[in-house]
Write a protein that holds these residues in place. Structure first.
Motif, short mmCIF file in Angstrom:
data_model
loop_
_atom_site.label_atom_id
_atom_site.label_comp_id
_atom_site.label_asym_id
_atom_site.label_seq_id
_atom_site.Cartn_x
_atom_site.Cartn_y
_atom_site.Cartn_z
N ASN A 166 5.43 17.58 6.73
CA ASN A 166 5.14 16.38 7.52
C ASN A 166 6.35 15.44 7.43
O ASN A 166 6.65 14.94 6.35
N ASP A 167 7.02 15.24 8.55
CA ASP A 167 8.20 14.36 8.60
C ASP A 167 9.24 14.74 7.55
O ASP A 167 9.78 13.89 6.84
N GLY A 168 9.51 16.03 7.43
CA GLY A 168 10.55 16.49 6.53
C GLY A 168 10.18 16.48 5.06
O GLY A 168 11.06 16.64 4.19
N GLN A 169 8.92 16.33 4.72
CA GLN A 169 8.46 16.31 3.34
C GLN A 169 7.30 17.29 3.17
O GLN A 169 6.40 17.34 4.02
N VAL A 170 7.32 18.05 2.10
CA VAL A 170 6.20 18.95 1.83
C VAL A 170 5.01 18.14 1.34
O VAL A 170 5.14 17.26 0.49
N CYS A 171 3.86 18.43 1.90
CA CYS A 171 2.61 17.74 1.52
C CYS A 171 1.58 18.78 1.06
O CYS A 171 1.67 19.96 1.39
N LEU A 172 0.60 18.30 0.32
CA LEU A 172 -0.40 19.16 -0.30
C LEU A 172 -1.80 18.85 0.22
O LEU A 172 -2.17 17.69 0.37
N GLN A 173 -2.57 19.92 0.48
CA GLN A 173 -4.00 19.79 0.70
C GLN A 173 -4.68 20.15 -0.63
O GLN A 173 -4.85 21.34 -0.93
N PRO A 174 -5.03 19.16 -1.45
CA PRO A 174 -5.50 19.43 -2.82
C PRO A 174 -6.70 20.36 -2.89
O PRO A 174 -6.83 21.14 -3.84
N GLU A 175 -7.57 20.27 -1.89
CA GLU A 175 -8.78 21.10 -1.94
C GLU A 175 -8.48 22.58 -1.82
O GLU A 175 -9.30 23.43 -2.19
N ARG A 176 -7.31 22.92 -1.30
CA ARG A 176 -6.92 24.32 -1.16
C ARG A 176 -6.13 24.84 -2.36
O ARG A 176 -6.04 26.04 -2.58
N CYS A 177 -5.52 23.93 -3.11
CA CYS A 177 -4.62 24.32 -4.20
C CYS A 177 -5.40 24.84 -5.40
O CYS A 177 -6.33 24.18 -5.88
N VAL A 178 -5.01 26.02 -5.89
CA VAL A 178 -5.67 26.61 -7.06
C VAL A 178 -4.75 26.59 -8.28
O VAL A 178 -5.02 27.25 -9.28
N LEU A 179 -3.63 25.85 -8.17
CA LEU A 179 -2.68 25.70 -9.28
C LEU A 179 -2.15 27.05 -9.77
O LEU A 179 -1.91 27.24 -10.95
N CYS A 180 -1.93 27.97 -8.83
CA CYS A 180 -1.38 29.27 -9.21
C CYS A 180 0.10 29.16 -9.55
O CYS A 180 0.63 29.97 -10.31
N GLY A 181 0.78 28.20 -8.97
CA GLY A 181 2.20 28.01 -9.23
C GLY A 181 3.13 28.91 -8.45
O GLY A 181 4.35 28.87 -8.64
N TYR A 182 2.60 29.72 -7.54
CA TYR A 182 3.45 30.64 -6.80
C TYR A 182 4.49 29.91 -5.95
O TYR A 182 5.59 30.40 -5.72
N CYS A 183 4.15 28.72 -5.48
CA CYS A 183 5.06 27.96 -4.62
C CYS A 183 6.38 27.65 -5.31
O CYS A 183 7.44 27.59 -4.67
N GLY A 184 6.33 27.45 -6.62
CA GLY A 184 7.53 27.10 -7.36
C GLY A 184 8.61 28.16 -7.31
O GLY A 184 9.80 27.87 -7.49
N ARG A 185 8.21 29.40 -7.05
CA ARG A 185 9.17 30.49 -6.98
C ARG A 185 10.12 30.33 -5.80
O ARG A 185 11.22 30.87 -5.80
N TYR A 186 9.65 29.62 -4.77
CA TYR A 186 10.41 29.54 -3.52
C TYR A 186 11.28 28.31 -3.42
O TYR A 186 12.10 28.19 -2.50
N CYS A 187 11.13 27.34 -4.33
CA CYS A 187 11.87 26.08 -4.23
C CYS A 187 13.17 26.17 -5.00
O CYS A 187 13.16 26.32 -6.23
N PRO A 188 14.33 26.05 -4.33
CA PRO A 188 15.61 26.15 -5.04
C PRO A 188 15.94 24.92 -5.87
O PRO A 188 16.89 24.94 -6.64
N HIS A 189 15.17 23.85 -5.71
CA HIS A 189 15.48 22.59 -6.40
C HIS A 189 14.39 22.15 -7.38
O HIS A 189 14.41 21.01 -7.85
N PHE A 190 13.44 23.02 -7.66
CA PHE A 190 12.36 22.70 -8.60
C PHE A 190 11.64 21.39 -8.23
O PHE A 190 11.34 20.57 -9.07
N CYS A 191 11.37 21.23 -6.93
CA CYS A 191 10.64 20.04 -6.49
C CYS A 191 9.14 20.15 -6.77
O CYS A 191 8.43 19.16 -6.75
#
Length: 314
Positions: free
Chosen positions: A285-310
């Motif tokens: 959204n407008d150049g920023q990653v946003c979260l839908q908390p109700e969908r997040c299961v805290l698996c952490g898989y997303c962190g594998r794809y971020c080159p800057h550890f955001c």
């Protein structure tokens, strides 16, 4: 607390370095005063150096603890490109940390020989500052295999702070095996090496013993920076490295606290994590990653794809 020497020319320090990003306002886990109390406690337990950076904007937070404990060593980092920028960054660190000399000063996030070439004037400034006694050891931090290799060959470099963990999460230009080979190369040249992102930005925290033991198994690495934002975390990490029994109460306090996905405000909106989330919990959204908390299961898989550890599970 085990004491180690960082390579041939670096200082002698505790095996653990206190990573202060976790107590800075950049991550917002604790108040400024709480952060000071945690750092002071860590020092009382034998952790005798702290890692910060100009980016963290927490010099004023650290200064009172450093003033009370002048024997505590400090590392800072700068993105300076020019000689003038380096001089300004170093003067800011010295003034705001209350130190005549910074024990270790690094050029932040160097990726290759080309990056170092682009920062040549800043490196010259670091060499001159070291000759004046305004810094002790000098070096680079890097998330890249080629950064480690180029740093090892950089004239006058003493210390490298590389990203390394047992899954290779966050390495931006190669495999875990490539990074291990680069670290071995640097170590053979006598470079001091202390590891960053040992727990993969929080994504490997479920297996802390494995994470720490992996780093300790690498002959070329002398120490590691661990981010800690609570006194139980300090106790837990020290128990891990001292191979002491960890009570169920302490383990519960550290590993089973309420957790959430944290998205840092330096997110560059590349969108790589969005496609990597199996729960479709992330969107742009407008150049920023946003979260839908109700969908997040805290698996952490997303962190594998971020080159800057955001993205971090905290």
């Amino acid at each position: 607390m085990l004491k180690v020497k960082l390579g041939l020319k670096g200082p002698t320090v505790s095996e653990i370095c206190f990573g202060s990003l976790a107590i800075s306002s950049l991550q917002g886990r604790v108040s400024e005063e709480q952060g000071r109390e945690i750092l002071q406690y860590a020092f009382s337990r034998g952790i005798d150096w702290v890692d910060t950076a100009e980016l963290y904007e927490n010099y004023s937070q650290l200064k009172p603890v450093l003033t009370r404990n002048p024997e505590m060593k400090v590392v800072s980092k700068s993105y300076a490109v020019t000689h003038q920028e380096l001089d300004a960054s170093l003067e800011k660190a010295r003034k705001e940390l209350g130190r005549d000399s910074i024990d270790i000063f690094l050029l932040h996030e160097q990726e290759s020989h080309l990056t170092l070439k682009g920062h040549a004037a800043a490196w010259e400034g670091l060499l001159e500052a070291k000759a004046r006694g305004q810094v002790g050891a000098i070096g680079i931090s890097t998330h890249a295999v080629q950064g480690v290799r180029a740093g090892a060959l950089q004239p006058g470099l003493d210390v490298i702070h590389p990203l390394i963990n047992y899954q290779g999460l966050g390495i931006i230009d190669g495999s875990l095996g490539d990074m291990l080979e680069a670290i071995a190369f640097a170590a053979e040249l006598g470079i001091g090496i202390y590891a960053m992102k040992v727990f993969g930005g929080g994504h490997l925290a479920a297996e802390p013993e494995r994470a720490v033991n992996f780093i300790r198994s690498i002959p070329g690495i002398q120490a590691m920076a661990l981010g800690m934002s609570s006194i139980p975390e300090v106790d837990y990490n020290l128990a891990l490295l001292n191979e002491e029994p960890i009570s169920d109460e302490l383990r519960q306090a550290v590993l089973h606290r309420e957790r959430k996905l944290y998205i840092a405000d330096w997110c560059q909106g590349c969108g790589k994590c969005v496609g990597g989330c199996p729960q479709n919990a992330l969107y742009l959204n407008d150049g920023q990653v946003c979260l839908q908390p109700e969908r997040c299961v805290l698996c952490g898989y997303c962190g594998r794809y971020c080159p800057h550890f955001c993205l971090k599970i905290i």
